[in-house]
Motif scaffolding. Structure first.
Motif, PDB file in Angstrom:
ATOM      1  N   PRO A 230      10.618  -1.105   2.593  1.00 25.31           N
ATOM      2  CA  PRO A 230      10.291  -1.278   1.168  1.00 25.31           C
ATOM      3  C   PRO A 230       9.718  -2.666   0.857  1.00 25.31           C
ATOM      4  O   PRO A 230       8.793  -2.786   0.051  1.00 25.31           O
ATOM      5  CB  PRO A 230      11.643  -1.075   0.465  1.00 25.31           C
ATOM      6  CG  PRO A 230      12.411  -0.186   1.394  1.00 25.31           C
ATOM      7  CD  PRO A 230      11.996  -0.617   2.789  1.00 25.31           C
ATOM      8  N   GLN A 231      10.216  -3.706   1.529  1.00 24.17           N
ATOM      9  CA  GLN A 231       9.716  -5.066   1.301  1.00 24.17           C
ATOM     10  C   GLN A 231       8.260  -5.191   1.735  1.00 24.17           C
ATOM     11  O   GLN A 231       7.437  -5.780   1.028  1.00 24.17           O
ATOM     12  CB  GLN A 231      10.577  -6.098   2.059  1.00 24.17           C
ATOM     13  CG  GLN A 231      11.979  -6.221   1.528  1.00 24.17           C
ATOM     14  CD  GLN A 231      12.951  -5.220   2.170  1.00 24.17           C
ATOM     15  OE1 GLN A 231      12.571  -4.192   2.728  1.00 24.17           O
ATOM     16  NE2 GLN A 231      14.236  -5.509   2.061  1.00 24.17           N
ATOM     17  N   VAL A 232       7.946  -4.646   2.902  1.00 25.32           N
ATOM     18  CA  VAL A 232       6.564  -4.717   3.396  1.00 25.32           C
ATOM     19  C   VAL A 232       5.643  -3.891   2.502  1.00 25.32           C
ATOM     20  O   VAL A 232       4.550  -4.340   2.145  1.00 25.32           O
ATOM     21  CB  VAL A 232       6.470  -4.241   4.858  1.00 25.32           C
ATOM     22  CG1 VAL A 232       5.017  -4.124   5.312  1.00 25.32           C
ATOM     23  CG2 VAL A 232       7.244  -5.172   5.779  1.00 25.32           C
ATOM     24  N   LEU A 233       6.081  -2.707   2.106  1.00 25.95           N
ATOM     25  CA  LEU A 233       5.254  -1.863   1.242  1.00 25.95           C
ATOM     26  C   LEU A 233       4.946  -2.559  -0.079  1.00 25.95           C
ATOM     27  O   LEU A 233       3.818  -2.505  -0.562  1.00 25.95           O
ATOM     28  CB  LEU A 233       5.931  -0.517   0.993  1.00 25.95           C
ATOM     29  CG  LEU A 233       5.089   0.514   0.240  1.00 25.95           C
ATOM     30  CD1 LEU A 233       3.794   0.829   0.988  1.00 25.95           C
ATOM     31  CD2 LEU A 233       5.890   1.781  -0.001  1.00 25.95           C
TER      32      LEU A 233
ATOM     33  N   ALA B 258       0.476 -14.607   6.202  1.00 24.89           N
ATOM     34  CA  ALA B 258       0.151 -14.690   7.629  1.00 24.89           C
ATOM     35  C   ALA B 258       0.396 -13.339   8.299  1.00 24.89           C
ATOM     36  O   ALA B 258      -0.364 -12.923   9.184  1.00 24.89           O
ATOM     37  CB  ALA B 258       0.987 -15.783   8.303  1.00 24.89           C
ATOM     38  N   ALA B 259       1.436 -12.647   7.865  1.00 21.34           N
ATOM     39  CA  ALA B 259       1.733 -11.315   8.400  1.00 21.34           C
ATOM     40  C   ALA B 259       0.655 -10.324   7.983  1.00 21.34           C
ATOM     41  O   ALA B 259       0.232  -9.487   8.789  1.00 21.34           O
ATOM     42  CB  ALA B 259       3.107 -10.866   7.920  1.00 21.34           C
ATOM     43  N   ILE B 260       0.205 -10.416   6.736  1.00 20.81           N
ATOM     44  CA  ILE B 260      -0.882  -9.552   6.260  1.00 20.81           C
ATOM     45  C   ILE B 260      -2.132  -9.794   7.098  1.00 20.81           C
ATOM     46  O   ILE B 260      -2.796  -8.853   7.532  1.00 20.81           O
ATOM     47  CB  ILE B 260      -1.183  -9.801   4.763  1.00 20.81           C
ATOM     48  CG1 ILE B 260      -0.017  -9.327   3.906  1.00 20.81           C
ATOM     49  CG2 ILE B 260      -2.477  -9.105   4.345  1.00 20.81           C
ATOM     50  CD1 ILE B 260      -0.125  -9.756   2.459  1.00 20.81           C
TER      51      ILE B 260
ATOM     52  N   SER C  89      -1.114  -6.712  -2.326  1.00 11.53           N
ATOM     53  CA  SER C  89      -2.348  -7.172  -1.680  1.00 11.53           C
ATOM     54  C   SER C  89      -3.456  -6.122  -1.705  1.00 11.53           C
ATOM     55  O   SER C  89      -4.570  -6.394  -1.275  1.00 11.53           O
ATOM     56  CB  SER C  89      -2.063  -7.574  -0.233  1.00 11.53           C
ATOM     57  OG  SER C  89      -1.741  -6.430   0.527  1.00 11.53           O
ATOM     58  N   GLY C  90      -3.135  -4.910  -2.180  1.00 14.13           N
ATOM     59  CA  GLY C  90      -4.132  -3.857  -2.261  1.00 14.13           C
ATOM     60  C   GLY C  90      -4.293  -3.041  -0.991  1.00 14.13           C
ATOM     61  O   GLY C  90      -5.210  -2.236  -0.890  1.00 14.13           O
ATOM     62  N   LEU C  91      -3.400  -3.223  -0.018  1.00 17.12           N
ATOM     63  CA  LEU C  91      -3.521  -2.518   1.258  1.00 17.12           C
ATOM     64  C   LEU C  91      -2.632  -1.279   1.368  1.00 17.12           C
ATOM     65  O   LEU C  91      -2.766  -0.525   2.323  1.00 17.12           O
ATOM     66  CB  LEU C  91      -3.190  -3.468   2.419  1.00 17.12           C
ATOM     67  CG  LEU C  91      -4.174  -4.614   2.639  1.00 17.12           C
ATOM     68  CD1 LEU C  91      -3.647  -5.548   3.720  1.00 17.12           C
ATOM     69  CD2 LEU C  91      -5.536  -4.072   3.009  1.00 17.12           C
TER      70      LEU C  91
ATOM     71  N   PRO D 172      -5.127   4.426   4.859  1.00 21.08           N
ATOM     72  CA  PRO D 172      -4.634   5.625   5.553  1.00 21.08           C
ATOM     73  C   PRO D 172      -3.691   5.313   6.706  1.00 21.08           C
ATOM     74  O   PRO D 172      -2.916   6.162   7.126  1.00 21.08           O
ATOM     75  CB  PRO D 172      -5.911   6.307   6.062  1.00 21.08           C
ATOM     76  CG  PRO D 172      -6.964   5.275   6.012  1.00 21.08           C
ATOM     77  CD  PRO D 172      -6.583   4.297   4.955  1.00 21.08           C
ATOM     78  N   TRP D 173      -3.704   4.086   7.203  1.00 21.88           N
ATOM     79  CA  TRP D 173      -2.839   3.713   8.329  1.00 21.88           C
ATOM     80  C   TRP D 173      -1.467   3.217   7.876  1.00 21.88           C
ATOM     81  O   TRP D 173      -0.612   2.903   8.709  1.00 21.88           O
ATOM     82  CB  TRP D 173      -3.527   2.706   9.231  1.00 21.88           C
ATOM     83  CG  TRP D 173      -4.287   1.603   8.547  1.00 21.88           C
ATOM     84  CD1 TRP D 173      -5.602   1.631   8.177  1.00 21.88           C
ATOM     85  CD2 TRP D 173      -3.792   0.326   8.140  1.00 21.88           C
ATOM     86  NE1 TRP D 173      -5.947   0.439   7.577  1.00 21.88           N
ATOM     87  CE2 TRP D 173      -4.855  -0.387   7.541  1.00 21.88           C
ATOM     88  CE3 TRP D 173      -2.560  -0.302   8.241  1.00 21.88           C
ATOM     89  CZ2 TRP D 173      -4.723  -1.673   7.041  1.00 21.88           C
ATOM     90  CZ3 TRP D 173      -2.415  -1.589   7.741  1.00 21.88           C
ATOM     91  CH2 TRP D 173      -3.505  -2.265   7.157  1.00 21.88           C
ATOM     92  N   VAL D 174      -1.219   3.147   6.564  1.00 18.91           N
ATOM     93  CA  VAL D 174       0.061   2.668   6.046  1.00 18.91           C
ATOM     94  C   VAL D 174       0.913   3.866   5.619  1.00 18.91           C
ATOM     95  O   VAL D 174       0.464   4.725   4.865  1.00 18.91           O
ATOM     96  CB  VAL D 174      -0.149   1.725   4.833  1.00 18.91           C
ATOM     97  CG1 VAL D 174       1.186   1.347   4.203  1.00 18.91           C
ATOM     98  CG2 VAL D 174      -0.925   0.475   5.257  1.00 18.91           C
TER      99      VAL D 174
END
Length: 99
Positions: A79-82, A57-59, A88-90, A94-96
């Protein structure tokens, strides 16, 4: 809503900066989205360095924000979000940015 979750937005000019902490899941992802979409904002920075959990849901909320801000979004990850964005392939977008 998760008691550890916060999403605090601050607008400067036409950019909103949102600091998110805690768990972003199906019960809190809409609050993150809402904090990142105040009236008049045309660009956004999401500071997710304090996020401890990030689900599908956050993705989805992040993808919607990227669509809304079309090249004017920056996401700084924990690190958890990364790890979740990598799966997920995101993570290569360039925005991450790793925080």
């Amino acid at each position: 809503m998760d008691q550890d979750f916060t999403a605090t937005g601050e607008v400067a000019g036409d950019r909103v900066t949102v600091v998110v902490t805690g768990e972003v899941d199906m019960s809190t992802a809409s609050a993150m989205f809402d904090a990142a979409t105040p009236d008049g904002a045309r660009a956004a920075t999401l500071d997710l360095t304090g996020v401890t959990f990030f689900d599908s849901a956050a993705i989805h909320a992040l993808v919607r924000l990227n669509e809304r801000y079309a090249g004017e979004i920056k996401v700084i990850t924990s690190p958890q979000v990364l790890r979740v964005l990598d799966i997920s392939g995101l993570s290569g977008q360039p925005w991450v940015t790793a925080g």
